[in-house]
Design an enzyme around this catalytic site. Sequence first.
Site, PDB file in Angstrom:
ATOM      1  N   LYS A 173       0.819  -1.211   0.000  1.00  0.00           N
ATOM      2  CA  LYS A 173       0.000   0.000   0.000  1.00  0.00           C
ATOM      3  C   LYS A 173       0.852   1.259   0.000  1.00  0.00           C
ATOM      4  CE  LYS A 173      -4.121  -2.198   1.656  1.00  0.00           C
ATOM      5  NZ  LYS A 173      -4.665  -2.904   2.814  1.00  0.00           N
ATOM      6  N   LYS A 215     -11.360  -8.039  -7.276  1.00  0.00           N
ATOM      7  CA  LYS A 215     -11.673  -6.627  -7.477  1.00  0.00           C
ATOM      8  C   LYS A 215     -10.481  -5.892  -8.097  1.00  0.00           C
ATOM      9  CE  LYS A 215     -12.954  -2.587  -4.897  1.00  0.00           C
ATOM     10  NZ  LYS A 215     -12.451  -1.992  -3.659  1.00  0.00           N
ATOM     11  N   LYS A 256      -7.505 -15.446 -11.766  1.00  0.00           N
ATOM     12  CA  LYS A 256      -8.311 -15.227 -10.575  1.00  0.00           C
ATOM     13  C   LYS A 256      -9.325 -14.110 -10.786  1.00  0.00           C
ATOM     14  CE  LYS A 256      -7.724 -13.744  -5.812  1.00  0.00           C
ATOM     15  NZ  LYS A 256      -7.285 -12.448  -5.371  1.00  0.00           N
TER      16      LYS A 256
END
Length: 333
Positions: free
Chosen positions: A115, A201, A198
Site C-alpha cells: 500500500k 476486485k 483469478k
Amino acid sequence: MDNEKKIVLSGIRSTGHLHLGNYYGALRNFVEMQNDYKCFFFIADYHSLTTQPDPALLNPSVRSILAEYLAAGLDPDKANIYIQSDVPETCEFYTLLNMHAYVGELEKTVSFKDKVRKNPNNVNAGLLTYPVLMAADILQHRADFVPVGKDQVQHLEMARNYAVRFNHFYHTDLLKEPRPFVAQGEPIKVPGLDGSGKMGKSEGNCIYINDDDKTVIKKVKKAVTDMTPTEQNSPMSDPIKNLFYFLQLVSTQEIYDQYLAAWNDCSIRYGDLKMQIATDILKVTTPIRERYNEIYADSDYLNKVAAQGAEAARESCRKTLKAMREIMGFKHF
Ligand code: TRP
C-alpha cells in the site's frame, strides 16, 4: 468443554461488492459453517478508513454489503453478524495490543509495503497498524478458526504472534491462538474470464452477484477464447479451461459433460458455451439479487440485524477485555 462449539470468525471488507469469486471462495463456506460453529461475521468498516475515508460512502457501502451477505445466505439466527464500528470494545482492545506490537515488524508486513508503494501520499498510522486491529477483531472473541485467503495469511500469523507474546509476557493463557480454517476438499478458486487466473476486485474482472442480466451476458461474452479446436483431443488452452471451470461451478454435470464432449469432437461453438455459462450464472445470482433488493429496502430489518449482532458481539468482547485489563494491571479507583 468438548460439546462447546468452536468459534469461527471472519471480517468482510466493506468496500467492493460481493462477486462470484467471494461467493464460491468464501461465502458458501460461511453459510455451511453457521451450522457447525459459533460464528462471528462482521463488516470491517474501520479497516476501510485506512485507504478510503469517505463519509458520504461509508454507511451506504456497509448497508449494501450487509444486505448482500444476508441475501446470499448469512443467517442472523445462526451466526453473529455485526458491524465492526458498532463494537467500541474493539478499539480498546486494539490500544492495549498496540503496546506489544513492534513498529519494525509492522513495517515489514507485505500488505503495508504494497500500500505504501501504491499510495505513497497516505501512509497513515492506521495503515501501519492494520494487522493489530485485525488481531483485535480475532483475539477479543477468542476465536479458534479464521477462514483466510492467501492475502490474509500473514495477518493471521501476526495475530497468533500477538496472542503468544501477550500470554508469555503476562504469564497467562487468556488469549487463544487462532488457526487458519481449512475447508475440506479442493479450495475453490474462481478464475477471471479475461484469461487471468483469478477473479478479483483489483483484477477488474468481476461478475457481481448484483449485476443485472444484460451486464452478466455482456461480461461473459467478452471472455477470452481461442480458435475452436480442429483436431480431436488437442490440449486445452488456459482461457478455455477457465470457461469449463466456470461451467462446472454453475451448471449441471450433464451440461458440463455435453460441452466437454463437443469440445473433444471439435463441434463446440464458443458462443453457445458462453450463453450457457451466462444463463447458469444468472440462475445462481437472480434469486440472491431479488432477495437483496428486498432486504436493502427494509431499513428496519437491517437495523435490527446490526443491533442484535452488536449487542452479542460486545458481550463476547467485554469478557476478554475485562480479564485483559486486570492482567495488565488496571484497577478501579
Ligand atoms: N483484512 C481482511 C480483508 O481484507 C478483513 C478483516 C478485518 C478480517 N478483520 C478481520 C478477516 C479479522 C479475518 C479476521 O479481507
